[in-house]
Design a protein around this motif. Sequence first.
Motif, mmCIF file in Angstrom:
data_model
loop_
_atom_site.group_PDB
_atom_site.id
_atom_site.type_symbol
_atom_site.label_atom_id
_atom_site.label_comp_id
_atom_site.label_asym_id
_atom_site.label_seq_id
_atom_site.Cartn_x
_atom_site.Cartn_y
_atom_site.Cartn_z
ATOM 1 N N VAL A 195 0.860 -1.196 0.000
ATOM 2 C CA VAL A 195 0.000 0.000 0.000
ATOM 3 C C VAL A 195 0.892 1.241 0.000
ATOM 4 C CG1 VAL A 195 -1.776 1.240 1.289
ATOM 5 C CG2 VAL A 195 -1.714 -1.265 1.314
ATOM 6 N N VAL A 196 0.509 2.229 -0.806
ATOM 7 C CA VAL A 196 1.312 3.445 -0.917
ATOM 8 C C VAL A 196 1.408 4.123 0.449
ATOM 9 C CG1 VAL A 196 1.428 5.721 -1.986
ATOM 10 C CG2 VAL A 196 0.705 3.748 -3.334
ATOM 11 N N ALA A 197 2.651 4.501 0.824
ATOM 12 C CA ALA A 197 2.855 5.088 2.153
ATOM 13 C C ALA A 197 3.567 6.436 2.014
ATOM 14 C CB ALA A 197 3.707 4.146 2.997
ATOM 15 N N SER A 198 3.552 7.247 3.081
ATOM 16 C CA SER A 198 4.114 8.597 2.959
ATOM 17 C C SER A 198 5.526 8.702 3.545
ATOM 18 C CB SER A 198 3.192 9.620 3.618
ATOM 19 O OG SER A 198 2.995 9.232 4.961
ATOM 20 N N ALA A 199 5.905 7.799 4.422
ATOM 21 C CA ALA A 199 7.269 7.844 4.968
ATOM 22 C C ALA A 199 7.606 6.511 5.616
ATOM 23 C CB ALA A 199 7.374 8.953 6.011
ATOM 24 N N ALA A 200 8.911 6.228 5.778
ATOM 25 C CA ALA A 200 9.325 5.027 6.501
ATOM 26 C C ALA A 200 10.525 5.366 7.355
ATOM 27 C CB ALA A 200 9.663 3.916 5.522
ATOM 28 N N GLN A 230 13.723 4.311 10.359
ATOM 29 C CA GLN A 230 14.811 3.385 10.657
ATOM 30 C C GLN A 230 14.252 2.053 11.169
ATOM 31 O OE1 GLN A 230 17.845 5.188 12.992
ATOM 32 N NE2 GLN A 230 18.729 3.247 13.607
ATOM 33 N N GLY A 231 14.789 0.959 10.630
ATOM 34 C CA GLY A 231 14.368 -0.372 11.100
ATOM 35 C C GLY A 231 13.260 -0.990 10.257
ATOM 36 N N GLU A 232 12.566 -0.175 9.467
ATOM 37 C CA GLU A 232 11.448 -0.726 8.682
ATOM 38 C C GLU A 232 11.950 -1.333 7.370
ATOM 39 O OE1 GLU A 232 7.319 1.087 8.707
ATOM 40 O OE2 GLU A 232 8.627 2.844 8.696
ATOM 41 N N THR A 233 11.185 -2.325 6.870
ATOM 42 C CA THR A 233 11.459 -2.851 5.528
ATOM 43 C C THR A 233 10.292 -2.435 4.640
ATOM 44 O OG1 THR A 233 12.700 -4.688 6.409
ATOM 45 C CG2 THR A 233 11.849 -4.950 4.193
ATOM 46 N N VAL A 234 10.587 -1.661 3.620
ATOM 47 C CA VAL A 234 9.528 -1.151 2.733
ATOM 48 C C VAL A 234 9.984 -1.268 1.282
ATOM 49 C CG1 VAL A 234 8.523 0.492 4.382
ATOM 50 C CG2 VAL A 234 10.489 1.175 2.994
ATOM 51 N N GLU A 235 9.097 -0.900 0.363
ATOM 52 C CA GLU A 235 9.481 -0.876 -1.053
ATOM 53 C C GLU A 235 9.591 0.574 -1.504
ATOM 54 O OE1 GLU A 235 7.682 -4.690 -3.177
ATOM 55 O OE2 GLU A 235 6.229 -3.621 -1.960
ATOM 56 N N VAL A 236 10.647 0.844 -2.275
ATOM 57 C CA VAL A 236 10.920 2.220 -2.698
ATOM 58 C C VAL A 236 11.009 2.280 -4.214
ATOM 59 C CG1 VAL A 236 12.707 4.001 -2.699
ATOM 60 C CG2 VAL A 236 12.145 2.821 -0.586
ATOM 61 N N VAL A 237 10.373 3.312 -4.783
ATOM 62 C CA VAL A 237 10.489 3.551 -6.222
ATOM 63 C C VAL A 237 11.236 4.862 -6.422
ATOM 64 C CG1 VAL A 237 9.176 4.048 -8.318
ATOM 65 C CG2 VAL A 237 8.376 2.286 -6.734
ATOM 66 N N GLY A 263 17.843 6.966 9.522
ATOM 67 C CA GLY A 263 17.031 8.114 9.097
ATOM 68 C C GLY A 263 15.628 7.768 8.646
ATOM 69 N N VAL A 264 15.057 8.726 7.896
ATOM 70 C CA VAL A 264 13.667 8.606 7.449
ATOM 71 C C VAL A 264 13.671 8.775 5.934
ATOM 72 C CG1 VAL A 264 11.394 9.711 7.513
ATOM 73 C CG2 VAL A 264 12.777 9.583 9.591
ATOM 74 N N VAL A 265 12.837 8.014 5.260
ATOM 75 C CA VAL A 265 12.766 8.163 3.805
ATOM 76 C C VAL A 265 11.339 8.540 3.425
ATOM 77 C CG1 VAL A 265 12.518 5.660 3.601
ATOM 78 C CG2 VAL A 265 13.061 6.974 1.595
ATOM 79 N N GLN A 266 11.227 9.483 2.494
ATOM 80 C CA GLN A 266 9.886 9.901 2.051
ATOM 81 C C GLN A 266 9.953 10.362 0.605
ATOM 82 O OE1 GLN A 266 9.639 12.418 5.321
ATOM 83 N NE2 GLN A 266 10.285 14.270 4.257
ATOM 84 N N PRO A 267 8.808 10.415 -0.078
ATOM 85 C CA PRO A 267 8.807 10.841 -1.479
ATOM 86 C C PRO A 267 9.432 12.226 -1.613
ATOM 87 C CG PRO A 267 6.681 9.915 -0.891
ATOM 88 C CD PRO A 267 7.461 10.015 0.371
ATOM 89 N N GLY A 268 10.163 12.434 -2.694
ATOM 90 C CA GLY A 268 10.783 13.730 -2.925
ATOM 91 C C GLY A 268 12.218 13.807 -2.409
#
Length: 889
Positions: free
Chosen positions: A483-488, A490-497, A546-551
């Motif tokens: 599901v599309v998310a707005s931020a992730a 430290q420690g999380e496993t997510v998918e990034v485009v 850190g934190v990752v987010q779109p942009g």
Amino acid sequence: METSEIRRRFLQYFEDRGHTVVPSAPLPASDPNLLFVPAGMVPFVPYFVGQQTPPFPRATSVQKCVRTLDIEEVGKTTRHGTFFQMNGNFSFGDYFKDQAVQYAWDLVTKPQSEGGYGFDESVLYASVYYEDDEAIDIWKRVAGLPDDRIVRLGMKDNFWSMGVPGPCGPCSEILIDRGPEFGAERDWEAGDRYLEFWNLVFMQNIRGEGPGKEGYPILGELPKKNIDTGLGLERVAYLLQGVDNMYEIDEVYPVIEKASELSGRKYGADPIDDVRFRVVADHVRSALMIIGDGVTPGNEQRGYVLRRLLRRAVRSMRLLGYEDPSLVELLPTSLEQMKKSYPELEADFGRISQIAYAEEEAFRRTLTAGTSIFDLAVKNVQSQGAAQLAGAQAFQLHDTYGFPIDLTVEMAAEQGLRVDTEGFKTLMTEQRERAKADARAKKAGHADTSGYRELREKGVTEFTGYQELSTDSQVRGLLRDGVVASAAEQGETVEVVLEKTPFYAESGGQIADEGLIVADGAKLQVLDVQRPVKGLIVHKVKVLEGVVQPGLDVHAQVDHEWRVSACQAHSGTHVIHAALRQVLGPNALQSGSYNKPGYLRLDFAWSSALDQATRSEIEEVANLAVRQDLPVSAQYMTLPEAREWGALALFGETYDEQVRVVEIGGPWSRELCGGTHVKHSSQVGALTVTSESSVGAGVRRLEAFVGMEALHHLGKERALVRLLSESLKARPEELPARIADLSERLRAAEKELEKVRAGQVLAAAAELASKPKDVFGVAYVGHRAPDGVNGGDLRKLALDVRGRMPADRPAVVAVLSVNDGKPAVVVALNDTAREWGLKAGDLVRIAAEQLGGRGGGKDDVAQGGGTDAAGVDGALAAVEHAIGQSVTG
Ligand code: SER
């Protein structure tokens, strides 16, 4: 009209009207929710849903399709075929209902002399979705159909979807009334009298998850209004060829004729046999087409469908009374018909037939093994005086030996037995439930691609990894659990485009790149890279910091060492493939591959094991190509150009208009490939083949180490040789002779030892013969020999003792030994004892009873054994007792 002509006219008609002719996509569907392409529109789904811009506004095709949901119906109705072809015309937001109806009506009713199909208008009907008044008006206006020849039907009949989430829409079908002999008037349900043969789908909606043909939600409208039509080629063929059903058309019937010739039974003489004939004809054709598109028999998914089709065909031939291998006759017959429309089948028939024949051979072997299990089960049932084979036995025969239940039922009936089919069904249901649960678990996470589609709508991910290993980029979006998310964090496993990326997504056998994505204050470790929908590269990452987010501006960095080794492995795969074909010939075509740094494996069509010399030759050819430092290059061209060039394409792959051809040493190796490669073959380093094995009927697998791994592997082997050489005190080159010599000596020593042991056993003979016990006048020797004396020696001992005893007096010898915990006994007696009424067979039986076993034999010498070593003394006493009873009683 021949089927190939019906198809030709269709394509011609629509090409003349501005449609681009698109070749059929391969049968294996690229959509992960489908096994095989079930309808003509499937390859065009991305255009309908607006995921891709169609390169043409209208198209026409004859698509190969497979549907096996109704496999049990095959041969019983007139219209169920597992393989069929669908002629279609498609509009992508171009023309709509009005024009679609006009085209269809025109082609169907135009006289044959003018290029049409020439159907008699007076027997044609149209069905429409019940609330589609617009369609009714069009049918009246365009075709002049009166009200009573237009039928309104519900969602089940006149709303079409692929059965899974995706495009859908109301539809309208052309039906033909075949006359009262095919059913009741205005009975639209039954399907035989009012046969629908052309479905016009007004593709304008998108559907969600839901069961059946009516129980799903309509989620909304497609970006444009489209047309998708499907004319059943086989149906039109049987209507125009004046035959009754799809099994009797020109493309299928010759197989029925061949099956009839082989079996000596007539088609049309017995309804049960007729179903079998049709099953054979249908399934043989489907198997031919499916193998042609690169599928091999297996136990899962597509492979299982194929296996089932082939086995049902073979079994049906057996039920028709033909027990010899039959595909060798039937498959070429089917080829003769199908090659008219699919000439590529002929060129590939060596490979196709090899796979099919091997599967029949395998099935024949399981039939043989299964038949002895079956016979045993029957014997058990009969010995218990029962009349029914248990469901569990039928299930075991099905599950382990591939026995279809109706085969078990028929074979049981021949023995006068019934089968508990209810019990069988219960076990099958349980197994299916288990399998479904497994499949659901496997699919979780990837079946719902809506999150990916959402990100894909923002654009294509540019792949920079052919030119560079690190790229400045930006995060375009994130997904958490699909599901599309707005931020992730430290420690999380997510998918990034990302906007663009140098990371290679797993495909074409090459596994995904590893590396890092870094940004100001953030660091992501790339765990996997995939392309879940076309044009979208998705990185599965673990957020290290850190934190990752779109942009977010990022720097994507592929691990250099990793990529170098991955390139070596992928180029190595091409080198091995080319070497394989150079040594074995062009039939040894790759059917699958997998490569990762240091390792590669390659599956290829071949039906027998490769001997050591062939393996070495392949390895040598491959390493010579590496040493020659051949240039490696990649270039883009159209698919026909690539074919012209002799570039090898993989079965079952769908290729774009522009394809990438990778060559090594010019024509030496040319393959369609999207992978990453070295620049010169010498960079592959070394290649060493480590194993060659079977992975299914007609498919072999080669495994090899590449580059440094190859050296490590060779190093390990060298160390092993050194170890052997030290412990055997021989130079490496002397090892084979030394080992052969040692085994020979060991064998001789064992033989010698055996002789000595037997000598010792026999040495006791004279002593034993001299001291018999007198049992009511019978000289009896009852002796327990040392443990470990085998049956042969025991027998020798008994006969030797007997030979040493006087012939004019009754003599009985019983000797026993326990070997590996199991007692064995031999009884021998002389002629005089026989004259006294004693029998060795009877005495052995009595002894064996004490040993918990059985025995028997002739009157003069017999042997037996058991499982209870504690009964040895009792056995000797029982023999003695029996002698006494016999001579006194
Ligand atoms: N998709 C529709 C069908 O399969 C028409 O092509 O019937």
